[in-house]
Scaffold this motif. Structure first.
Motif, PDB file in Angstrom:
ATOM      1  N   GLU A 187      20.559  21.392   0.644  1.00 12.07           N
ATOM      2  CA  GLU A 187      20.074  20.039   0.887  1.00 12.07           C
ATOM      3  C   GLU A 187      19.456  19.463  -0.380  1.00 12.07           C
ATOM      4  OE1 GLU A 187      18.039  18.903   4.618  1.00 12.07           O
ATOM      5  OE2 GLU A 187      16.391  18.186   3.330  1.00 12.07           O
ATOM      6  N   PHE A 188      19.778  18.186  -0.652  1.00  7.79           N
ATOM      7  CA  PHE A 188      19.220  17.475  -1.793  1.00  7.79           C
ATOM      8  C   PHE A 188      18.603  16.173  -1.290  1.00  7.79           C
ATOM      9  CE2 PHE A 188      22.771  20.046  -3.167  1.00  7.79           C
ATOM     10  CZ  PHE A 188      22.224  20.759  -4.217  1.00  7.79           C
ATOM     11  N   ARG A 189      17.412  15.868  -1.789  1.00  9.94           N
ATOM     12  CA  ARG A 189      16.660  14.719  -1.287  1.00  9.94           C
ATOM     13  C   ARG A 189      16.045  13.966  -2.459  1.00  9.94           C
ATOM     14  NH1 ARG A 189      11.324  13.626   0.120  1.00  9.94           N
ATOM     15  NH2 ARG A 189      10.928  12.511   2.074  1.00  9.94           N
ATOM     16  N   LEU A 190      16.161  12.635  -2.432  1.00 11.22           N
ATOM     17  CA  LEU A 190      15.588  11.779  -3.468  1.00 11.22           C
ATOM     18  C   LEU A 190      14.683  10.756  -2.803  1.00 11.22           C
ATOM     19  CD1 LEU A 190      15.456  10.832  -6.454  1.00 11.22           C
ATOM     20  CD2 LEU A 190      17.411   9.329  -5.924  1.00 11.22           C
ATOM     21  N   GLY A 191      13.459  10.632  -3.279  1.00 11.88           N
ATOM     22  CA  GLY A 191      12.532   9.679  -2.695  1.00 11.88           C
ATOM     23  C   GLY A 191      11.692   8.998  -3.759  1.00 11.88           C
ATOM     24  N   TYR A 192      11.105   7.878  -3.371  1.00 14.05           N
ATOM     25  CA  TYR A 192      10.166   7.178  -4.247  1.00 14.05           C
ATOM     26  C   TYR A 192       8.885   6.913  -3.456  1.00 14.05           C
ATOM     27  CZ  TYR A 192       7.747   3.565  -6.839  1.00 14.05           C
ATOM     28  OH  TYR A 192       6.778   2.847  -7.504  1.00 14.05           O
ATOM     29  N   ARG A 193       7.778   7.452  -3.926  1.00 10.57           N
ATOM     30  CA  ARG A 193       6.498   7.285  -3.251  1.00 10.57           C
ATOM     31  C   ARG A 193       5.625   6.314  -4.033  1.00 10.57           C
ATOM     32  NH1 ARG A 193       3.672  12.735  -2.432  1.00 10.57           N
ATOM     33  NH2 ARG A 193       5.459  12.978  -1.019  1.00 10.57           N
ATOM     34  N   HIS A 194       5.088   5.317  -3.314  1.00  9.26           N
ATOM     35  CA  HIS A 194       4.208   4.352  -3.965  1.00  9.26           C
ATOM     36  C   HIS A 194       2.860   4.338  -3.243  1.00  9.26           C
ATOM     37  CE1 HIS A 194       3.568   0.969  -6.724  1.00  9.26           C
ATOM     38  NE2 HIS A 194       2.763   0.483  -5.777  1.00  9.26           N
ATOM     39  N   GLU A 195       1.811   4.474  -4.006  1.00  4.74           N
ATOM     40  CA  GLU A 195       0.457   4.509  -3.459  1.00  4.74           C
ATOM     41  C   GLU A 195      -0.157   3.119  -3.562  1.00  4.74           C
ATOM     42  OE1 GLU A 195      -2.848   6.524  -5.658  1.00  4.74           O
ATOM     43  OE2 GLU A 195      -2.663   7.967  -3.996  1.00  4.74           O
ATOM     44  N   PHE A 196      -0.394   2.506  -2.414  1.00  5.10           N
ATOM     45  CA  PHE A 196      -0.947   1.163  -2.388  1.00  5.10           C
ATOM     46  C   PHE A 196      -2.471   1.160  -2.375  1.00  5.10           C
ATOM     47  CE2 PHE A 196       3.325   0.653  -0.754  1.00  5.10           C
ATOM     48  CZ  PHE A 196       3.749  -0.515  -1.373  1.00  5.10           C
ATOM     49  N   ILE A 197      -3.061   2.163  -1.720  1.00  6.52           N
ATOM     50  CA  ILE A 197      -4.524   2.224  -1.612  1.00  6.52           C
ATOM     51  C   ILE A 197      -4.991   3.635  -1.945  1.00  6.52           C
ATOM     52  CG2 ILE A 197      -6.503   2.032  -0.061  1.00  6.52           C
ATOM     53  CD1 ILE A 197      -4.959  -0.012   1.556  1.00  6.52           C
ATOM     54  N   ASP A 198      -6.010   3.723  -2.786  1.00 10.01           N
ATOM     55  CA  ASP A 198      -6.671   4.998  -3.097  1.00 10.01           C
ATOM     56  C   ASP A 198      -8.131   4.688  -3.402  1.00 10.01           C
ATOM     57  OD1 ASP A 198      -7.338   7.571  -3.715  1.00 10.01           O
ATOM     58  OD2 ASP A 198      -6.404   7.562  -5.702  1.00 10.01           O
ATOM     59  N   ASP A 199      -8.922   4.561  -2.343  1.00 13.97           N
ATOM     60  CA  ASP A 199     -10.322   4.181  -2.476  1.00 13.97           C
ATOM     61  C   ASP A 199     -11.155   4.999  -1.494  1.00 13.97           C
ATOM     62  OD1 ASP A 199     -12.811   3.016  -2.686  1.00 13.97           O
ATOM     63  OD2 ASP A 199     -12.047   0.968  -2.768  1.00 13.97           O
ATOM     64  N   LYS A 200     -11.836   5.987  -2.007  1.00 15.48           N
ATOM     65  CA  LYS A 200     -12.551   6.929  -1.149  1.00 15.48           C
ATOM     66  C   LYS A 200     -13.739   6.299  -0.410  1.00 15.48           C
ATOM     67  CE  LYS A 200     -11.388  10.767  -4.263  1.00 15.48           C
ATOM     68  NZ  LYS A 200     -10.253  11.201  -3.441  1.00 15.48           N
ATOM     69  N   ASP A 201     -14.180   5.114  -0.840  1.00 12.21           N
ATOM     70  CA  ASP A 201     -15.351   4.489  -0.233  1.00 12.21           C
ATOM     71  C   ASP A 201     -15.005   3.550   0.921  1.00 12.21           C
ATOM     72  OD1 ASP A 201     -17.042   5.759  -2.066  1.00 12.21           O
ATOM     73  OD2 ASP A 201     -16.690   4.190  -3.564  1.00 12.21           O
ATOM     74  N   GLU A 202     -13.717   3.309   1.163  1.00 11.15           N
ATOM     75  CA  GLU A 202     -13.296   2.395   2.219  1.00 11.15           C
ATOM     76  C   GLU A 202     -12.915   3.151   3.488  1.00 11.15           C
ATOM     77  OE1 GLU A 202     -13.405  -0.919   2.116  1.00 11.15           O
ATOM     78  OE2 GLU A 202     -14.248  -0.824   0.080  1.00 11.15           O
ATOM     79  N   ILE A 203     -12.898   2.431   4.623  1.00 11.87           N
ATOM     80  CA  ILE A 203     -12.450   3.037   5.879  1.00 11.87           C
ATOM     81  C   ILE A 203     -11.004   3.491   5.738  1.00 11.87           C
ATOM     82  CG2 ILE A 203     -11.979   2.631   8.315  1.00 11.87           C
ATOM     83  CD1 ILE A 203     -14.345   0.729   8.360  1.00 11.87           C
ATOM     84  N   LEU A 204     -10.138   2.582   5.255  1.00 13.59           N
ATOM     85  CA  LEU A 204      -8.758   2.965   4.927  1.00 13.59           C
ATOM     86  C   LEU A 204      -8.771   3.422   3.475  1.00 13.59           C
ATOM     87  CD1 LEU A 204      -5.791   3.201   5.736  1.00 13.59           C
ATOM     88  CD2 LEU A 204      -5.477   0.807   5.013  1.00 13.59           C
ATOM     89  N   SER A 205      -8.964   4.724   3.276  1.00  8.53           N
ATOM     90  CA  SER A 205      -9.156   5.255   1.930  1.00  8.53           C
ATOM     91  C   SER A 205      -7.851   5.586   1.215  1.00  8.53           C
ATOM     92  CB  SER A 205     -10.039   6.504   1.992  1.00  8.53           C
ATOM     93  OG  SER A 205      -9.533   7.437   2.933  1.00  8.53           O
ATOM     94  N   GLY A 206      -6.741   5.616   1.949  1.00  8.33           N
ATOM     95  CA  GLY A 206      -5.460   5.907   1.322  1.00  8.33           C
ATOM     96  C   GLY A 206      -4.305   5.343   2.114  1.00  8.33           C
ATOM     97  N   PHE A 207      -3.285   4.874   1.390  1.00  8.31           N
ATOM     98  CA  PHE A 207      -2.088   4.343   2.050  1.00  8.31           C
ATOM     99  C   PHE A 207      -0.918   4.430   1.079  1.00  8.31           C
ATOM    100  CE2 PHE A 207       0.607   0.492   2.957  1.00  8.31           C
ATOM    101  CZ  PHE A 207       1.223   1.012   4.088  1.00  8.31           C
ATOM    102  N   ASP A 208       0.161   5.112   1.487  1.00 17.18           N
ATOM    103  CA  ASP A 208       1.343   5.207   0.638  1.00 17.18           C
ATOM    104  C   ASP A 208       2.610   5.154   1.486  1.00 17.18           C
ATOM    105  OD1 ASP A 208       2.346   8.147   1.173  1.00 17.18           O
ATOM    106  OD2 ASP A 208       0.200   8.352   0.784  1.00 17.18           O
ATOM    107  N   ILE A 209       3.692   4.744   0.857  1.00 19.61           N
ATOM    108  CA  ILE A 209       4.995   4.631   1.517  1.00 19.61           C
ATOM    109  C   ILE A 209       6.042   5.342   0.666  1.00 19.61           C
ATOM    110  CG2 ILE A 209       6.843   3.047   2.213  1.00 19.61           C
ATOM    111  CD1 ILE A 209       4.801   1.024   2.984  1.00 19.61           C
TER     112      ILE A 209
END
Length: 387
Positions: A183-205
């Motif tokens: 199996e071969f897999r190609l992906g692209y991950r983008h990090e939209f949020i990285d803030d440890k002080d917020e309620i939503l501290s991380g978000f990526d797609i």
């Protein structure tokens, strides 16, 4: 022995691949931007249904019916349950990547040793390359390979010794079905949020796509599968403690669809399907069997950090398979669907900076017209050490 010379050569090839990556990493380990780590892991798993059998099949296996001993239906399938010991060795290498980015290389080699069903043991290897793209993006390329995975025994031939065109148990011949998978897999991950002080501290797609090949031994090449897949993975982090992963995956599964031997119950409609002049309950029939399908999978994986070193995780996944066979005699795939659900829960404990332990329980429920309805429970304990 099932593991012939060709099989051992393939095991040697993947071992050489692992050594090559390790050697390359070591050659660059003195670079200012390089960081090389070697890790080992030992997993011990108990499963109560190695071959994915229904309750009826398990009952027949335990009966030791003379016909089944003769036809090889359960030959070399020594136990329905098993303890699997899986030692793994791997590398992690962080270095300078392409286009001015950072490159993370991860590779491991594992051997799955079945203690009760020794012929089911098999090796596997995985390689992952992750190259940063900009400040918040990463391109991820993965390759995974396994060799000699034993599915179970299937009908391979018949011997109508009494010539009555009705194949009884002692006139059937079953053989072992094994496959290799790439199996071969190609992906692209983008990090939209990285803030440890917020309620939503991380978000990526991460959108991804890939291709896999499953290749069976010569007797069962009609079970081969070529699969193109694609999907989307979304990750959330809340309060820097709670993670939530959601993944959707679509697979376009292509199978040869060639002629295959099956036993057909002609008494259902009272029709002489194979044209031998009689209507039988177990009539031998050669017809096109097509396992091509569309598959849709959904997975959700919540986890929470109980303390700095302890994390509790759960998971649920469901896979729906819609077969596309156009042959009405292919009863197990014509206008048929299959379903698989998995439930898991576990805990991970970082004992030290270098040593961690993990405990996991997983339950699988499978409904398939071909393999039947079965359940499997597995328990896994793992120890991981980073040098």
């Amino acid at each position: 022995m099932r593991k012939n010379k060709s099989h051992m050569m393939r095991i040697w090839a993947i071992f050489c691949l692992f050594l090559f990556l390790s050697f390359t990493a070591l050659c660059h380990a003195e670079d200012d931007k390089s960081d090389f780590k070697l890790f080992t892991e030992l997993d011990t798993e108990y499963t109560d249904n190695v071959y994915g059998m229904t309750d009826e099949q398990i009952s027949k296996m335990n009966e030791n019916d003379p016909d089944d001993l003769l036809n090889g239906r359960y030959a070399d399938m020594d136990s329905m349950s098993d303890y699997i010991i899986a030692p793994r060795i791997g590398i992690r290498w962080d270095t300078a990547g392409l286009f001015g980015g950072d490159l993370k290389v991860s590779s491991w080699l594992r051997y799955n040793l079945y203690t009760k069903n020794s012929d089911s043991s098999y090796p596997e290897v995985k390689v992952e390359l992750k190259n940063s793209a900009g400040k918040k993006g990463a391109v991820i390329l993965e390759g995974s390979f396994l060799y000699g995975y034993r599915k179970k025994n299937y009908l391979s031939a018949v011997n109508d010794s009494n010539g009555n065109e009705n194949i009884s148990g002692d006139e059937r011949i079953y053989s072992e079905a094994t496959y290799d998978e790439y199996e071969f897999r190609l992906g692209y991950r983008h990090e939209f949020i990285d803030d440890k002080d917020e309620i939503l501290s991380g978000f990526d797609i991460e959108p991804f796509s890939g291709y896999s090949v499953r290749s069976y031994n010569s007797l069962f090449q009609n079970r081969d599968k070529d699969t193109f897949f694609g999907g989307l993975k979304i990750g959330f982090e809340f309060l820097n403690k709670i993670d939530l992963g959601i993944t959707y995956k679509y697979e376009d599964v292509s199978s040869p669809g060639n002629t295959e031997l099956i036993l057909f119950d002609e008494t259902i409609n009272g029709e002489d399907v194979n044209g031998d002049g009689s209507v039988r309950r177990n009539a031998p029939l050669y017809t096109a069997i097509d396992r091509s399908a569309d598959r849709y999978s959904f997975e959700i994986t919540p986890s929470v950090k109980i303390t700095k070193d302890i994390k509790f995780f759960t998971g649920y996944s469901k896979r729906t398979t819609e077969y596309s066979s156009g042959n009405s005699l292919d009863l197990e795939h014509f206008n048929q669907k299959a379903y698989r659900k998995k439930y898991k829960a576990g805990i991970n404990y970082d004992l030290s900076k270098s040593l961690s332990a993990e405990l996991e329980y997983c339950r699988t429920k499978n409904q398939d017209p071909e393999d039947g309805t079965y359940n499997e429970n597995s328990y896994q304990v793992g120890l991981k050490y980073i040098f």
